[in-house]
Enzyme design. Sequence first.
Site, PDB file in Angstrom:
ATOM      1  N   LEU A 176      -0.213  13.356   1.120  1.00  0.00           N
ATOM      2  CA  LEU A 176      -0.430  14.662   1.748  1.00  0.00           C
ATOM      3  C   LEU A 176      -1.855  14.809   2.271  1.00  0.00           C
ATOM      4  O   LEU A 176      -2.096  15.529   3.245  1.00  0.00           O
ATOM      5  CB  LEU A 176      -0.111  15.781   0.750  1.00  0.00           C
ATOM      6  CG  LEU A 176       1.375  15.964   0.420  1.00  0.00           C
ATOM      7  CD1 LEU A 176       1.554  16.970  -0.711  1.00  0.00           C
ATOM      8  CD2 LEU A 176       2.148  16.417   1.654  1.00  0.00           C
ATOM      9  N   ARG A 195       0.692   8.640  -6.035  1.00  0.00           N
ATOM     10  CA  ARG A 195       1.198   8.167  -4.746  1.00  0.00           C
ATOM     11  C   ARG A 195       1.624   6.703  -4.810  1.00  0.00           C
ATOM     12  O   ARG A 195       2.597   6.307  -4.156  1.00  0.00           O
ATOM     13  CB  ARG A 195       0.178   8.401  -3.634  1.00  0.00           C
ATOM     14  CG  ARG A 195      -1.209   7.796  -3.842  1.00  0.00           C
ATOM     15  CD  ARG A 195      -2.174   8.371  -2.810  1.00  0.00           C
ATOM     16  NE  ARG A 195      -3.516   7.805  -2.835  1.00  0.00           N
ATOM     17  CZ  ARG A 195      -4.508   8.245  -3.590  1.00  0.00           C
ATOM     18  NH1 ARG A 195      -4.305   9.248  -4.436  1.00  0.00           N
ATOM     19  NH2 ARG A 195      -5.709   7.691  -3.513  1.00  0.00           N
ATOM     20  N   ASN A 234      -3.685  12.062   3.302  1.00  0.00           N
ATOM     21  CA  ASN A 234      -3.712  11.209   4.497  1.00  0.00           C
ATOM     22  C   ASN A 234      -3.271  12.029   5.698  1.00  0.00           C
ATOM     23  O   ASN A 234      -3.866  11.965   6.781  1.00  0.00           O
ATOM     24  CB  ASN A 234      -2.769  10.015   4.347  1.00  0.00           C
ATOM     25  CG  ASN A 234      -3.230   8.993   3.332  1.00  0.00           C
ATOM     26  OD1 ASN A 234      -2.417   8.382   2.656  1.00  0.00           O
ATOM     27  ND2 ASN A 234      -4.541   8.792   3.213  1.00  0.00           N
ATOM     28  N   ARG A 246     -16.836   1.309   5.609  1.00  0.00           N
ATOM     29  CA  ARG A 246     -16.506  -0.057   5.988  1.00  0.00           C
ATOM     30  C   ARG A 246     -17.496  -1.126   5.549  1.00  0.00           C
ATOM     31  O   ARG A 246     -17.222  -2.308   5.717  1.00  0.00           O
ATOM     32  CB  ARG A 246     -16.335  -0.135   7.513  1.00  0.00           C
ATOM     33  CG  ARG A 246     -15.125   0.624   8.024  1.00  0.00           C
ATOM     34  CD  ARG A 246     -13.863   0.171   7.328  1.00  0.00           C
ATOM     35  NE  ARG A 246     -12.675   0.883   7.779  1.00  0.00           N
ATOM     36  CZ  ARG A 246     -11.529   0.918   7.127  1.00  0.00           C
ATOM     37  NH1 ARG A 246     -11.421   0.279   5.976  1.00  0.00           N
ATOM     38  NH2 ARG A 246     -10.497   1.587   7.603  1.00  0.00           N
ATOM     39  N   HIS A 256      -3.439   0.598  -3.418  1.00  0.00           N
ATOM     40  CA  HIS A 256      -4.162   1.355  -2.394  1.00  0.00           C
ATOM     41  C   HIS A 256      -4.884   0.428  -1.420  1.00  0.00           C
ATOM     42  O   HIS A 256      -5.046  -0.769  -1.687  1.00  0.00           O
ATOM     43  CB  HIS A 256      -5.160   2.289  -3.077  1.00  0.00           C
ATOM     44  CG  HIS A 256      -4.527   3.150  -4.116  1.00  0.00           C
ATOM     45  ND1 HIS A 256      -4.067   4.416  -3.866  1.00  0.00           N
ATOM     46  CD2 HIS A 256      -4.236   2.897  -5.426  1.00  0.00           C
ATOM     47  CE1 HIS A 256      -3.526   4.918  -4.968  1.00  0.00           C
ATOM     48  NE2 HIS A 256      -3.622   4.016  -5.922  1.00  0.00           N
ATOM     49  N   GLU A 290      -7.458   3.512  -6.166  1.00  0.00           N
ATOM     50  CA  GLU A 290      -8.223   3.480  -4.927  1.00  0.00           C
ATOM     51  C   GLU A 290      -9.716   3.529  -5.252  1.00  0.00           C
ATOM     52  O   GLU A 290     -10.132   3.975  -6.331  1.00  0.00           O
ATOM     53  CB  GLU A 290      -7.825   4.669  -4.043  1.00  0.00           C
ATOM     54  CG  GLU A 290      -8.583   4.813  -2.729  1.00  0.00           C
ATOM     55  CD  GLU A 290      -8.489   3.593  -1.830  1.00  0.00           C
ATOM     56  OE1 GLU A 290      -9.102   2.556  -2.182  1.00  0.00           O
ATOM     57  OE2 GLU A 290      -7.834   3.674  -0.780  1.00  0.00           O
ATOM     58  N   ASN A 304      -8.031  -0.068  -0.561  1.00  0.00           N
ATOM     59  CA  ASN A 304      -9.207  -0.831  -0.982  1.00  0.00           C
ATOM     60  C   ASN A 304      -8.950  -1.721  -2.187  1.00  0.00           C
ATOM     61  O   ASN A 304      -9.494  -2.827  -2.269  1.00  0.00           O
ATOM     62  CB  ASN A 304     -10.374   0.122  -1.252  1.00  0.00           C
ATOM     63  CG  ASN A 304     -10.994   0.625   0.033  1.00  0.00           C
ATOM     64  OD1 ASN A 304     -11.546  -0.141   0.814  1.00  0.00           O
ATOM     65  ND2 ASN A 304     -10.887   1.926   0.280  1.00  0.00           N
ATOM     66  N   ARG A 313       0.864  -1.175   0.000  1.00  0.00           N
ATOM     67  CA  ARG A 313       0.000   0.000   0.000  1.00  0.00           C
ATOM     68  C   ARG A 313       0.904   1.229   0.000  1.00  0.00           C
ATOM     69  O   ARG A 313       1.906   1.276   0.718  1.00  0.00           O
ATOM     70  CB  ARG A 313      -0.905   0.023   1.232  1.00  0.00           C
ATOM     71  CG  ARG A 313      -1.850   1.219   1.235  1.00  0.00           C
ATOM     72  CD  ARG A 313      -2.628   1.343   2.533  1.00  0.00           C
ATOM     73  NE  ARG A 313      -3.429   2.561   2.528  1.00  0.00           N
ATOM     74  CZ  ARG A 313      -4.037   3.067   3.590  1.00  0.00           C
ATOM     75  NH1 ARG A 313      -3.928   2.458   4.765  1.00  0.00           N
ATOM     76  NH2 ARG A 313      -4.741   4.182   3.498  1.00  0.00           N
ATOM     77  N   HIS A 314       0.571   2.210  -0.824  1.00  0.00           N
ATOM     78  CA  HIS A 314       1.405   3.406  -0.950  1.00  0.00           C
ATOM     79  C   HIS A 314       1.693   4.043   0.409  1.00  0.00           C
ATOM     80  O   HIS A 314       0.945   3.875   1.379  1.00  0.00           O
ATOM     81  CB  HIS A 314       0.719   4.437  -1.852  1.00  0.00           C
ATOM     82  CG  HIS A 314      -0.575   4.954  -1.288  1.00  0.00           C
ATOM     83  ND1 HIS A 314      -0.630   5.931  -0.317  1.00  0.00           N
ATOM     84  CD2 HIS A 314      -1.856   4.610  -1.544  1.00  0.00           C
ATOM     85  CE1 HIS A 314      -1.887   6.183  -0.013  1.00  0.00           C
ATOM     86  NE2 HIS A 314      -2.662   5.391  -0.733  1.00  0.00           N
TER      87      HIS A 314
END
Length: 345
Positions: A104, A149, A106, A231, A273, A203, A275, A99-100
């Site tokens: 910025l 990313r 995040n 979720r 990503h 993503e 997901n 995962r990356h």
Amino acid sequence: MAAEVYYQAIGTLQSHSYLNNLNHHQKHQNNLVTLVSRDFISSNGLSTRRSNCTGQRNCSVIRSLASQTSVVDPVLSPSRSNAGDTYKKSNEAALILIRHGESLWNEKNLFTGCVDVPLSKKGIDEAIEAGKRISSIPVDVIFTSALIRAQMTAMLAMTQHRRGKVPIMMHNESEQARSWSQVFSEDTKKQSIPVIASWQLNERMYGELQGLNKQETADRYGKEQVHEWRRSYDIPPPNGESLEMCAERAVAYFRDQIEPQLLSGKNVMISAHGNSLRSIIMYLDKLTSQEVISLELSTGIPMLYIFKEGRFIRRGSPIGPSEAGVYAYTRRLALYKQKLDNMFQ
């Protein structure tokens, strides 16, 4: 615009002295990373189409144009339908999922989704550290999403690889792009790793939540509603994708384009990503829809699978290049590491 974002991202690297001081992080040799800018929208043939989703919600779904040429060179990756005729099953191959690193957005606690945001300084450090963890694991081909990313993470990680091969972005979006990016030296090709970008690994698209602060969104709509959007498996946010929709495109791409590479014996790294990788792990580990929604993936932490005799075997996350346990998993990885050790004695 996307090309400008790419150069801004490279500027971020330079501002933290990472591109100018990568040799500080490399004990064995200086690896040159080839970064090729491009217009992500036109190169990946993205379009937006309205469709009905679970619960009769209208969602904006990213789809590939029917006329879009596959980003995968057919010589490198035949379709799944004829893979059995083309390849013999290899004894084993390594599959690395990353995962990356932190982006910025995040860092600012914003919903990012398919907005093309570069890594933060912490994310750059995470990508370099991820590279150290996999520096003795073979990599023959790299797949990333179309987002900067994930591409930055893959490129930075490979600067740490002991083999010293150069990752090169493949440009198959048009005949001209393919022609202009050709490499004419066979020796150079042997010292290169193809990097294939695909929007199917992007993503999950968060629709009208993209760019919103996560805490402020929870305060506005309620924690339970936001938790359901984030979720649940089959409930999308307003005009966005559910995890189920993300899994449909990501897993289909994995089966059609990536699995044949593993079947041929090539070692694959995927930089993507939360997901899209959760979707792929759901397929690899045969998780249920209830199990996958509780799966958490940390930024910049690689996960290793071994593809052997048609099965995927999870091996966890390598701690570092000297970790004995990782290389005890298979004789092939142990021999590869020994070869690298001999090269750099």
